[in-house]
Design an enzyme around this catalytic site. Structure first.
Site, PDB file in Angstrom:
ATOM      1  N   ASP A  52      33.729 -38.827 -30.512  1.00  0.00           N
ATOM      2  CA  ASP A  52      33.664 -39.502 -29.217  1.00  0.00           C
ATOM      3  C   ASP A  52      33.339 -38.478 -28.140  1.00  0.00           C
ATOM      4  O   ASP A  52      34.123 -37.569 -27.869  1.00  0.00           O
ATOM      5  CB  ASP A  52      35.023 -40.164 -28.932  1.00  0.00           C
ATOM      6  N   GLU A 131      25.645  -8.342 -21.713  1.00  0.00           N
ATOM      7  CA  GLU A 131      26.735  -7.380 -21.557  1.00  0.00           C
ATOM      8  C   GLU A 131      27.776  -7.985 -20.625  1.00  0.00           C
ATOM      9  O   GLU A 131      27.697  -7.841 -19.405  1.00  0.00           O
ATOM     10  CB  GLU A 131      26.217  -6.059 -20.987  1.00  0.00           C
ATOM     11  N   GLU A 133      31.232  -8.390 -18.815  1.00  0.00           N
ATOM     12  CA  GLU A 133      32.422  -7.660 -18.370  1.00  0.00           C
ATOM     13  C   GLU A 133      33.569  -8.640 -18.123  1.00  0.00           C
ATOM     14  O   GLU A 133      33.340  -9.829 -17.883  1.00  0.00           O
ATOM     15  CB  GLU A 133      32.109  -6.881 -17.089  1.00  0.00           C
ATOM     16  N   GLU A 213      35.810  -0.359 -17.744  1.00  0.00           N
ATOM     17  CA  GLU A 213      34.784  -0.541 -16.723  1.00  0.00           C
ATOM     18  C   GLU A 213      35.232   0.045 -15.378  1.00  0.00           C
ATOM     19  O   GLU A 213      36.301   0.633 -15.263  1.00  0.00           O
ATOM     20  CB  GLU A 213      34.405  -2.018 -16.583  1.00  0.00           C
ATOM     21  N   GLU A 221      34.630  -3.756 -21.008  1.00  0.00           N
ATOM     22  CA  GLU A 221      33.429  -4.343 -21.615  1.00  0.00           C
ATOM     23  C   GLU A 221      33.375  -3.942 -23.076  1.00  0.00           C
ATOM     24  O   GLU A 221      33.696  -2.804 -23.429  1.00  0.00           O
ATOM     25  CB  GLU A 221      32.162  -3.864 -20.900  1.00  0.00           C
ATOM     26  N   HIS A 270      24.961  -8.330 -17.405  1.00  0.00           N
ATOM     27  CA  HIS A 270      23.591  -7.835 -17.445  1.00  0.00           C
ATOM     28  C   HIS A 270      22.956  -8.315 -18.746  1.00  0.00           C
ATOM     29  O   HIS A 270      23.537  -8.167 -19.825  1.00  0.00           O
ATOM     30  CB  HIS A 270      23.577  -6.307 -17.373  1.00  0.00           C
ATOM     31  N   ARG A 340      20.125   0.516  -9.618  1.00  0.00           N
ATOM     32  CA  ARG A 340      21.029  -0.499 -10.142  1.00  0.00           C
ATOM     33  C   ARG A 340      21.365  -1.591  -9.122  1.00  0.00           C
ATOM     34  O   ARG A 340      22.059  -2.550  -9.443  1.00  0.00           O
ATOM     35  CB  ARG A 340      22.315   0.162 -10.669  1.00  0.00           C
ATOM     36  N   GLU A 359      16.148  -5.728 -18.063  1.00  0.00           N
ATOM     37  CA  GLU A 359      17.557  -6.096 -17.912  1.00  0.00           C
ATOM     38  C   GLU A 359      17.718  -6.856 -16.604  1.00  0.00           C
ATOM     39  O   GLU A 359      17.554  -6.294 -15.530  1.00  0.00           O
ATOM     40  CB  GLU A 359      18.425  -4.828 -17.902  1.00  0.00           C
ATOM     41  N   ARG A 361      20.077  -8.265 -14.080  1.00  0.00           N
ATOM     42  CA  ARG A 361      21.447  -7.843 -13.796  1.00  0.00           C
ATOM     43  C   ARG A 361      22.276  -8.865 -13.012  1.00  0.00           C
ATOM     44  O   ARG A 361      23.471  -8.687 -12.815  1.00  0.00           O
ATOM     45  CB  ARG A 361      21.427  -6.520 -13.041  1.00  0.00           C
TER      46      ARG A 361
END
Length: 471
Positions: A52, A131, A133, A213, A221, A270, A340, A359, A361
């Protein structure tokens, strides 16, 4: 590849009595139904097991609730947290009356994204490497009533506890923004993370590493190897499941909320990605940072559609408390091989073309990974098909740019509401391919507005009392 016959033989050989069938709802939380082993046969892997679906968030109305979970034999693993030996299988959802795949099932949408990539002839495989965290807390309390509202999180590692009576307080508390890679005794979570990683391996996830981290208060992480789109999303859900349940065994609690701690780094996800064809990587070339022209166009698609994408990859009101300047947050819609603060980074990959990737981010782990990965792929394909130029890379230090230079760099939306508005205006790249339906987009936007954005508007915030109580 594992066949249904392999799974049925495993059930018989291991004398497994209980089968746990897991699937994901629209917002991104795993659901499950546990059945006795004799309820599973070969037809369960094609026609599915009926259930259901009327109470699943974002799914069916009560008058059309019959659905079927179709077992994926490649996802079989013994659940390490069940007292009785239990085989876990991840499922996709079918409409039992028509036999068609359910258009609101996130795992089905992910498969349609892969099929779309193949149909374009651009590639046959897309790899994702998320990745995610998270924070490990000792205590988490929160409530909202008519006359009160608060949250409280705590960690023995929290810098805010440097003066607390702990009988004794040993003093090893990571400073704000300085929690990256300290050894024991400052890092108190080494053994727990090791157990998390090894249990993930028992569940079939190809593990790599773990570490503390940046933030104080238990931010961590774990890392696992990249995988094909659907298996990477499957692994991410196992990742979250294992981390939460191992932490529970230690009397701890885990959150993947992007910003649970004020004035310290938030938790992102990321997401590395690349397209391959016939076993060959297509993102390596002789352009900027060793990328191919295809990869640059893919980046162009991500950047063009980023405001709308974030409604899916950063789908909570809390997501936008992370996406603010000053906390290593990727708020600038630009690409760079080293910056970054740019939303897309080109990781160093040496001379190996197979390692060349980009990547993204911005995403965080509150997202539904099947929807998030599918949406990113659709944006990238749109960039390749339409040869969208990503512009010049942002290789300068963002904090040293003049106001005039900074004004030329687009930034991420400032709230979930703004991201949803962007999605409402810009989703042809999702629906033109048939991966996402108009019904799914409309359901997503209305669900988020009705259940998250508008309820937040109605509630007084504790900090408002500091600002306005005495006016």
């Amino acid at each position: 590849m594992t066949t249904p016959q392999d799974v049925l033989k495993l059930i018989q050989d291991k004398k497994i009595q209980m089968i746990d069938l897991k699937f994901i709802d629209l917002p991104g939380i795993w659901q499950h139904l546990t059945v006795f082993h004799d309820q599973i046969d070969e037809s369960s892997f094609t026609d599915g097991v009926p259930f259901d679906g009327s109470s699943i968030r974002g799914w069916k109305a009560i008058n059309e609730s019959d659905m079927a979970m179709v077992l994926d034999p490649n996802t079989a693993w013994i659940d390490p947290f069940m007292q009785e030996p239990t085989l876990s299988l991840i499922c996709s959802i079918k409409e039992p009356r028509t036999g068609e795949w359910y258009s609101r099932c996130p795992r089905v949408i992910a498969q349609k994204a892969i099929d779309y990539l193949v149909s374009t002839g651009l590639g046959d495989t897309v790899f994702f490497g998320p990745e995610a965290e998270f924070f490990i807390f000792d205590d988490a309390r929160f409530d909202q009533t008519q006359n009160a509202g608060y949250y409280y999180v705590d960690s023995v590692e929290g810098r805010w506890n440097s003066g607390r009576e702990e009988g004794p307080n040993l003093g090893y508390k990571p400073r704000y923004k300085e929690g990256y890679f300290p050894v024991s005794p400052t890092d108190t979570l080494q053994d727990m993370r090791t157990e998390m990683l090894l249990v993930m391996a028992e569940c079939g996830v190809p593990i790599e590493k773990h570490h503390h981290e940046v933030a104080t208060g238990g931010q961590c992480e774990l890392g696992f190897r990249f995988g094909k789109l659907i298996e990477a999303a499957d692994w991410l859900l196992i990742y979250k499941y294992v981390i939460k349940n191992v932490a529970k065994k230690y009397g701890k609690t885990v959150t993947f909320m992007p910003k649970p701690v004020f004035q310290d780094n938030g938790s992102g996800m990321h997401t590395h990605q690349s397209i391959w064809k016939d076993g060959q990587p297509l993102f390596a070339g002789d352009k900027y940072a060793g990328l191919s022209e295809m990869a640059l166009y893919y980046i162009g698609g991500i950047l063009k559609h980023a405001p709308a994408l974030l409604a899916i990859t950063n789908p909570t009101t809390n997501s936008y408390k992370r996406l603010v300047p000053g906390y290593e947050a990727p708020v600038n819609l630009a690409y760079s091989q080293g910056n970054r603060s740019a939303s897309i980074r080109i990781p160093l990959s040496g001379t190996n073309p197979k390692a060349k990737r980009l990547e993204f981010r911005c995403p965080d782990a509150t997202s539904n990974p099947y929807l998030a990965f599918a949406a990113m792929l659709c944006a990238g394909i749109d960039g390749i098909k339409n040869k969208i130029n990503p512009g010049e890379p942002l290789d300068k230090n963002i904090y040293e740019l003049s106001p005039e230079e900074l004004a030329k760099v687009p930034s991420t939306p400032g709230s979930l509401e703004l991201a949803l508005e962007a999605l409402e205006k810009d989703h042809a790249f999702l629906t033109e391919s048939g991966v996402f339906t108009e019904d799914l987009i409309e359901t997503w936007i209305s669900y988020k507005l009705d259940n998250e954005v508008n309820p937040m508007r109605l509630r007084p915030h504790p900090y408002e009392f500091s600002l306005y109580y005495d006016v």
